[in-house]
Scaffold this motif. Structure first.
Motif, mmCIF file in Angstrom:
data_model
loop_
_atom_site.group_PDB
_atom_site.id
_atom_site.type_symbol
_atom_site.label_atom_id
_atom_site.label_comp_id
_atom_site.label_asym_id
_atom_site.label_seq_id
_atom_site.Cartn_x
_atom_site.Cartn_y
_atom_site.Cartn_z
ATOM 1 N N ARG A 708 0.840 -1.203 0.000
ATOM 2 C CA ARG A 708 0.000 0.000 0.000
ATOM 3 C C ARG A 708 0.873 1.250 0.000
ATOM 4 O O ARG A 708 0.547 2.252 -0.614
ATOM 5 C CB ARG A 708 -0.910 -0.016 1.230
ATOM 6 N N MET A 757 -1.263 4.263 -1.507
ATOM 7 C CA MET A 757 -2.695 4.097 -1.705
ATOM 8 C C MET A 757 -3.398 4.649 -0.464
ATOM 9 O O MET A 757 -3.474 3.995 0.579
ATOM 10 C CB MET A 757 -3.045 2.615 -1.906
ATOM 11 N N VAL A 759 -6.572 5.516 0.061
ATOM 12 C CA VAL A 759 -7.847 4.875 0.364
ATOM 13 C C VAL A 759 -8.062 3.757 -0.642
ATOM 14 O O VAL A 759 -7.789 3.928 -1.840
ATOM 15 C CB VAL A 759 -9.028 5.867 0.286
ATOM 16 N N ASP A 760 -8.561 2.617 -0.180
ATOM 17 C CA ASP A 760 -8.911 1.533 -1.084
ATOM 18 C C ASP A 760 -10.010 0.702 -0.444
ATOM 19 O O ASP A 760 -9.761 -0.212 0.338
ATOM 20 C CB ASP A 760 -7.688 0.661 -1.381
ATOM 21 N N THR A 761 -11.254 1.052 -0.779
ATOM 22 C CA THR A 761 -12.396 0.361 -0.187
ATOM 23 C C THR A 761 -13.108 -0.547 -1.181
ATOM 24 O O THR A 761 -14.176 -1.061 -0.883
ATOM 25 C CB THR A 761 -13.414 1.387 0.352
ATOM 26 N N GLY A 762 -12.553 -0.723 -2.349
ATOM 27 C CA GLY A 762 -13.226 -1.505 -3.382
ATOM 28 C C GLY A 762 -13.934 -0.595 -4.358
ATOM 29 O O GLY A 762 -13.556 -0.486 -5.528
ATOM 30 N N SER A 765 -11.096 4.397 -4.455
ATOM 31 C CA SER A 765 -9.653 4.316 -4.212
ATOM 32 C C SER A 765 -9.002 5.652 -4.559
ATOM 33 O O SER A 765 -9.491 6.400 -5.414
ATOM 34 C CB SER A 765 -9.022 3.197 -5.056
ATOM 35 N N TRP A 766 -7.906 5.919 -3.875
ATOM 36 C CA TRP A 766 -7.140 7.147 -4.118
ATOM 37 C C TRP A 766 -5.653 6.812 -3.990
ATOM 38 O O TRP A 766 -5.190 6.389 -2.936
ATOM 39 C CB TRP A 766 -7.531 8.230 -3.114
ATOM 40 N N LEU A 767 -4.947 6.978 -5.107
ATOM 41 C CA LEU A 767 -3.521 6.673 -5.159
ATOM 42 C C LEU A 767 -2.734 7.945 -5.459
ATOM 43 O O LEU A 767 -3.110 8.721 -6.340
ATOM 44 C CB LEU A 767 -3.243 5.640 -6.263
ATOM 45 N N THR A 866 -10.609 6.806 -8.137
ATOM 46 C CA THR A 866 -11.644 6.037 -8.826
ATOM 47 C C THR A 866 -12.827 5.818 -7.898
ATOM 48 O O THR A 866 -12.674 5.669 -6.683
ATOM 49 C CB THR A 866 -11.111 4.666 -9.290
ATOM 50 N N TYR A 867 -14.022 5.785 -8.499
ATOM 51 C CA TYR A 867 -15.230 5.513 -7.724
ATOM 52 C C TYR A 867 -16.282 4.911 -8.644
ATOM 53 O O TYR A 867 -16.818 5.587 -9.526
ATOM 54 C CB TYR A 867 -15.774 6.787 -7.085
#
Length: 1019
Positions: A708, A757, A759-762, A765-767, A866-867
C-alpha cells in the motif's frame, strides 16, 4: 496362491471404490473468465488432493467429473489461484483476478526479462496504458514526469519533431548524449531524419503508434545498461510492442479528438501606434538637442534626414495583428486505432491499423501518419517457438522554417515584423510588397511555398527459440529497420528568399537501413533447492547503411511548376554514402540463492568501425548484487511486503562520434577550371578510441502493508573519462583541431520514488505517487594547451564556459546591475559580482553565473481517484536549478533603431526610463545609440525552475455487467487535458521554459496545451 488371492481382493476393492464413486460423482461444467469478463483458455483445474483434472478450452469452458466432497482448484499464470467446493452444484463459473505481485515482477530489459526480485540495477517500467492515454505524436514524450532522473524537453512543438532526452544528465562534451532506443529487443536508430531541411526535425520514433506499445522501460545504471555496451552509456529506453494472447478474437477501438494551442507564451509585441510613439521618443533623445527634434515633428524630421522611410508619414494608426495571424487557433488533433488479437494454445496474433492527424499551432505545419502492425507467435513444435512482427508506417510532416533566424520563420514574424505593415492587399489577399523592413510576408509564403517531409518506415523482427534440451534454449533473431525520407521544398517566385532567383526548389532522398542479427544460447538450471542460475551467451551483429541524394535548381518559367526538371538555372546535385558496423559478444549471468541473495554479472566485448583497426574493440561490463530482505525469516511476519537492497558497478562506453574521425582524409570536392581536385580535410587520429564511463549505483526499495506504501531511493556516481574532444592544433599543421581522448567529468545524484494508496475500499480508491531526482555535473579534467592550462571548449562563446570545477557549458557572462535611475544608462558590475558599476560594457568582467543550462533537479507528482467506474487523474512535471537565456531578446528588446526602426519590440519597452528618478529595467531610448544594452549579460538570463501540470483527466469506465448488457466487453470515455497550466519561478521568463538542453529560448513552436475526448471500445 496367496499372490493370486491378494490380486483378486485388490481388484474387487478397486471395483467397489469405482462403483461407489460413480454413484456419488457427476459432471460439473462452467466457464472461467478474467477480471474483464473475457474467457481464459488453458486454465488448469485440479481436484484438490488428487491428480484428476482438466483444462479450459478455447472459449474458457470446462467439463470435469467430480464428487460432492471435492474441491476444485483453478490456477493460471499471472492470476491468483482460487478454490471452489463442489457441493451440490452442477455448474461452477470462476473469475480469476490478476496477481498484482506477479504482474509487477516482470521487467523487460531488452535482451532478457527479469523478475523484479532478480534485478540489481536501476530501471523503471511504464505501462502501455499510461503511454497510450497521453495524446502525443512521439511516444517518448509520454514518459515526462513518470521516471526519476529522466529529463525530456520539447525542442519543438511541431508535431513529429525530435525531443531532447537526457537520463541522469549529460556525460559527454562532443559525443552523443542521447539514450539508446531498443524496440522488441533490437537496438534501432532514432536520429533526426528531416532530409535536407536543417530548419526542422523529424523523429523516427514518431512513426510508431503509442497505442501499439505494451511497455517502455528506462534503464539507468551500469547493471541495467551494460548489456548494450557503448551504446548504453547514456541510458537505454526499451520499447516493447503488443503481442496477442490465447482466446477468442478480441477487438479494440481507440479514438481521440481534440484541440491544441500554445501552452505558455506571455510575450506581447508592440502595436503600430505604441511602436510609433517609442520611435518618436528615441529620435528626440538621440537628435533633439542638436537638430530640434520634438515629439511633434520627430517623424517628419526623421524622414527629412533620411533616418526614416517616407512611407511612415502615411501610416494611419491601424493595428495589424501579425501575432494572431500566424497562429492556428484550436489546432485539430485526431488519432484512431483499430486492433484485433486472439489465438489458440499453439499461437496468437495481434494486428492493428492507425491514423493520426495533428495540426500545429502555427499556420503551415501539420503531421499525418498511417500505420499498420502485425505480430504473430506460433509454436511449431513442442520445443520450437516462432514469433515475427511487422510495423509499417508512412508519416508526412509539413515543416516550417523555425530553427534559425529565417526571414520566413513565422515566429520571426510574430516578434519582429514591423507592425506598421499591412499584411493584405485591398482585395484581401496577402501582399508581396510590404512597405517597411526586410521580413517576408509569412502569410503569402506559407500559402505558396511547399515543404513536405515524408517518412516511410518498416520494422521487421523475427525470432526462433529452439529448446535443445530442458531449459537450454538457442535463439536467433533477425531485425530490419528501413527508413526512407523524401523531402521536397519549393519556394515561390514572388515573395521570400527565392524571389530574387525567380523561385527555387530542392529535393532530397535519404535511405537508412539498419540490420541486426542476434544469436544466443540460454540455460536456466538449479543446483539443489536453493541455487538458481540463468546464464546466456549472445552474439550480435549490427550493420547500418545510409544513402543520401540531393538536387537543387532555380528560375522557374511559370507558376504551378515546382519540380527540379522545370528549373532552368544553377542546377546542382549531391550524393553521399555512409556505413558503420558493430560486432558484440555478450555474456550474462543471473544467480540467486533461495531468491534472497542475487548476483548479476554482465560482460560485453564490442567492436565498432568508427575507430581504427587496433582500437575497435572495447571491453565493458558490470556486476550487481541485491538482497531481498523481506524473504528473511526475521521479516516474514513484519509490515514489509518487500524490502530490497541493491548495488552495482560497471564500465560502459560511448562511440557517438562522426564516422571516420580517426582517419586522415582528403576531400575531392575541389573545382579548378572545371577539373576535380583533392584537398586535405581532416587531420585524423589513429589512436582515437572509446569514451568510457565508470558508474556506481546503490539503492533500497520497499513495500509496506501489502505494498500500500511503496518506494525506492538510490544514489549514483558516474565518472566519464577519455572524453572525446576536439583539441586545437597549431595552424602550422594545416588544421585547426583534432579529435582526441582526453578529459573527465562526473555526474552524481539521488533518485527517489514514493507511492501510497491513501484509500482503497473496493468502490473507492485514491492513489498518489511522486518521484524526485538530482544531478550534479562537474568537469574534473580537460585537455591541456601549449601553455599548460586546460583548454576551454567554449572559449569562443560569449554565453558559456567549460572549465575544471564547473558544470559543462556553465553560463559565463557580464552581470547586469540595472538602469542608472539618474541617467537612464544601462550598468553592469565591474567585477562581475557586486559593488562598483559601469555603463561601459567592455569595462565589466565576465563571471560564472552560478548555473548551467542543465536542470539539477527534476521530478513528477501523480494522483488517481476512482469511484464505481468514474476516475480522475493528474500528473505534473517539474525541473529547476538551471538557467535559461533569452537569446532573441537582442532583436526585440533593443532601445535603438535596430528594434524601433527596422523590426519591432516587445511590451517591456513601454516601461523604459524617461526621467531622473525612474526605477526601471529598460534604459533610455536612443535611436542612434549602440547596442551594448542587448549584448550578452545576465539581463536576459533567467532562473529556469518551472512546474507544469502535464496531464489531467476525468472519465468513466462502464462496469462489466452493463457492458455485457449492451454486447460489448468494455467501454471507457475520458476527457483529458495536456500542459494545462505552467508556473515559472521568475516572472521575466515570458517564453516557454521547456527548452532544448543547450538552454536557449528559441523562436520555434512551443509545447502545446491540448484537450481531447477519448473513447475506448472493446468487443
Amino acid at each position: 496362491m496367496k499372490q493370486k488371492l491378494s490380486g483378486i481382493l485388490t481388484l474387487l476393492l478397486a471395483l467397489v471404490v469405482q462403483i461407489s464413486f460413480a454413484q456419488e460423482s457427476r459432471q460439473v461444467t462452467g466457464t472461467v473468465t478474467d477480471g474483464d469478463g473475457l474467457p481464459l483458455p488453458g486454465v488448469n483445474i485440479l481436484v484438490k488432493g488428487t491428480q484428476r483434472g482438466t483444462q479450459t478450452d478455447f472459449d474458457g469452458n470446462y467439463n470435469i467429473l467430480v464428487s460432492p466432497s471435492d474441491i476444485l482448484v483453478f490456477s493460471y499464470v499471472g492470476f491468483e489461484t482460487i478454490e471452489r467446493p463442489v457441493g451440490t452444484s452442477t455448474r461452477i463459473d470462476a473469475t480469476l483476478t490478476p496477481d498484482a505481485s506477479e504482474l509487477e515482477e516482470v521487467v523487460v530489459m531488452g535482451y532478457v526479462t527479469r523478475g523484479k526480485n532478480e534485478l540489481t540495477g536501476s530501471s523503471v517500467q511504464v505501462s502501455g496504458e499510461q503511454i497510450a492515454e497521453v495524446p502525443v505524436v512521439s511516444a517518448d514524450q509520454a514518459l515526462q514526469g513518470r521516471v526519476a532522473g529522466l529529463q525530456i524537453s520539447t525542442s519543438s512543438g511541431t508535431p513529429g519533431a525530435v525531443q531532447d532526452v537526457r537520463i541522469r544528465g549529460i556525460s559527454s562534451l562532443s559525443a552523443s548524449n542521447e539514450p539508446l532506443y531498443v524496440i522488441d529487443g533490437v537496438p534501432v536508430i532514432n536520429s533526426n531524419i528531416a532530409g535536407s531541411n536543417s530548419s526542422s526535425s523529424l523523429s523516427p520514433l514518431a512513426s510508431i503508434n503509442s497505442q501499439d506499445i505494451e511497455s517502455m522501460t528506462v534503464l539507468k545504471d551500469a547493471s541495467a545498461t551494460a548489456a548494450y555496451g557503448a551504446r548504453g552509456t547514456n541510458g537505454v529506453i526499451v520499447i516493447t510492442t503488443k503481442r496477442g494472447r490465447s482466446g477468442e478474437v478480441r477487438f479494440d477501438f481507440n479514438s481521440s479528438i481534440g484541440i491544441q494551442n500554445d501552452a505558455y507564451n506571455k510575450r506581447r509585441v508592440l502595436t503600430g501606434p505604441e511602436r510609433l510613439e517609442l520611435t518618436k521618443e528615441a529620435l528626440v533623445n538621440a537628435y533633439g538637442a542638436d537638430y530640434g527634434f520634438t515629439m511633434e515633428n520627430a517623424l517628419q524630421l526623421g524622414v527629412d534626414f533620411r533616418v526614416l522611410p517616407a512611407a511612415i508619414l502615411d501610416y494611419d494608426g491601424s493595428v495589424y495583428d501579425w501575432d494572431n495571424l500566424i497562429k492556428n487557433e484550436d489546432a485539430l488533433l485526431q488519432n484512431y486505432t483499430f486492433a484485433a488479437s486472439g489465438g489458440t494454445e499453439l499461437g496468437s496474433f495481434y494486428a492493428s491499423v492507425g491514423y493520426n492527424k495533428t495540426e500545429a499551432t502555427v499556420i503551415g505545419a501539420d503531421f499525418e501518419r498511417i500505420n499498420g502492425s502485425l505480430s504473430v507467435e506460433r509454436q511449431f513444435r513442442d520445443n520450437v517457438d516462432f514469433s515475427t512482427s511487422l510495423n509499417v508506417s508512412h508519416s508526412t510532416q509539413n515543416p516550417i522554417l523555425e530553427r534559425g533566424t529565417f526571414f520566413s520563420n513565422p515566429f520571426i514574424t510574430r516578434y519582429l515584423m514591423n507592425p506598421l505593415n499591412n499584411p493584405f492587399n485591398e482585395d484581401g489577399t496577402p501582399t508581396t510588397d510590404l512597405t517597411f523592413g526586410s521580413l517576408h510576408n509569412t502569410l503569402y509564403v506559407t500559402a505558396n511555398d511547399i515543404n513536405v517531409n515524408a517518412l516511410t518506415r518498416l520494422i521487421s523482427n523475427s525470432k526462433v527459440d529452439w529448446e535443445l534440451i530442458d531449459n537450454v534454449t538457442f535463439s536467433n533473431r533477425f531485425s530490419m529497420d528501413f527508413q526512407l525520407n523524401d523531402y521536397k521544398s519549393y519556394l515561390n517566385r514572388y515573395e521570400g528568399s527565392a524571389a530574387p532567383v525567380n523561385g527555387w526548389s530542392e529535393r532530397s532522398t535519404e535511405q537508412n537501413f539498419n540490420f541486426v542479427y542476434q544469436g544466443s544460447l540460454g540455460y536456466k538450471f538449479q543446483l539443489g533447492t536453493d541455487h538458481n542460475f540463468d546464464v546466456m551467451g549472445l552474439f550480435e551483429y549490427q550493420k547500418n547503411q545510409n544513402n543520401y541524394l540531393y538536387g537543387y535548381g532555380e528560375n522557374f518559367p511559370a507558376d504551378g511548376l515546382t519540380n527540379l526538371e522545370n528549373a532552368s538555372a544553377n542546377l546542382d546535385a549531391f550524393s553521399s554514402y555512409a556505413d558503420w558496423y558493430n560486432v558484440s559478444y555478450l555474456a550474462l549471468l543471473n544467480y540467486n540463492f533461495a531468491r534472497k541473495y542475487v548476483l548479476d554479472a554482465t560482460f560485453r566485448r564490442e567492436g565498432s568501425s568508427r575507430f581504427a583497426e587496433g582500437n575497435r574493440f572495447g571491453n565493458f561490463g558490470s556486476v550487481g548484487a541485491a538482497w531481498n530482505l523481506h524473504m528473511e525469516d526475521f521479516l516474514i511476519d513484519s509490515a514489509f511486503s518487500s524490502l530490497r537492497l541493491r548495488a552495482s558497478y560497471g564500465i560502459t562506453g560511448n562511440s557517438g562520434i562522426g564516422l571516420n574521425e580517426y582517419q586522415a582524409l582528403l576531400s575531392y570536392s575541389a573545382d579548378y577550371d572545371d577539373n576535380g581536385g583533392a584537398t586535405p580535410s581532416q587531420f585524423g587520429n589513429p589512436d582515437l578510441t572509446w569514451e568510457k564511463g565508470e558508474a556506481f549505483d546503490v539503492g533500497v526499495s520497499f513495500g509496506l502493508f501489502e505494498d500500500r506504501l511503496s518506494g525506492s531511493f538510490s544514489y549514483y556516481n558516474r565518472r566519464t573519462y577519455d572524453l572525446l574532444q576536439a583539441v586545437p592544433l597549431s595552424l602550422t599543421t594545416g588544421f585547426d583541431e583534432q579529435s582526441r581522448n582526453v578529459g573527465e567529468m562526473v555526474n552524481k545524484g539521488i533518485e527517489a520514488e514514493l507511492s501510497y494508496m491513501v484509500v482503497d475500499t473496493g468502490d473507492f480508491s485514491w492513489l498518489v505517487s511522486a518521484n524526485y531526482a538530482t544531478v550534479d555535473n562537474e568537469v574534473t579534467e580537460l585537455a591541456l594547451g601549449s601553455d599548460g592550462n586546460p583548454i576551454n571548449p567554449n572559449s569562443s562563446s560569449s554565453y558559456k564556459t567549460t572549465e575544471v570545477g564547473l558544470p559543462v557549458g556553465a553560463w559565463y557572462m557580464r552581470t547586469w546591475a540595472g538602469v542608472d535611475p539618474q541617467t537612464g544608462e544601462p550598468t553592469w558590475y565591474v567585477n562581475g559580482v557586486d559593488g562598483e558599476v559601469t555603463s561601459s560594457y567592455s569595462a565589466a568582467q565576465r563571471v560564472y553565473q552560478g548555473a548551467s543550462a542543465l536542470p539539477t533537479y527534476s521530478g513528477g507528482f501523480s494522483t488517481r481517484v476512482t469511484y464505481k467506474g468514474f476516475f480522475a487523474d493528474a500528473n505534473l512535471y517539474f525541473a529547476g536549478g538551471h538557467k535559461i537565456y533569452e537569446q532573441y531578446a537582442q532583436f526585440y528588446m533593443n532601445v535603438n533603431s535596430f528594434t524601433l526602426g527596422s523590426y519591432n519590440g516587445v511590451s517591456e519597452l513601454l516601461e523604459r526610463w524617461q526621467q531622473p528618478g525612474d526605477i526601471t529595467d529598460v534604459p533610455k531610448l536612443n535611436y542612434a545609440n549602440g547596442r551594448s544594452f542587448q549584448s550578452t549579460s545576465s539581463r536576459h538570463l533567467f532562473e529556469g525552475d518551472y512546474v507544469r501540470l502535464r496531464n489531467v483527466a476525468v472519465g468513466y469506465s462502464l462496469p462489466t455487467q452493463y457492458a455485457d448488457a449492451i454486447g460489448v466487453d468494455g467501454l471507457t470515455i475520458s476527457l483529458r487535458g495536456t500542459n494545462v497550466a505552467t508556473w515559472v519561478k521568475e516572472d521575466g521568463l515570458k517564453l516557454d521554459p521547456e527548452v532544448q538542453a543547450i538552454g536557449y529560448t528559441s523562436l520555434t513552436t512551443p509545447p502545446v496545451e491540448s484537450y481531447t475526448l477519448g473513447v475506448n471500445l472493446k468487443f
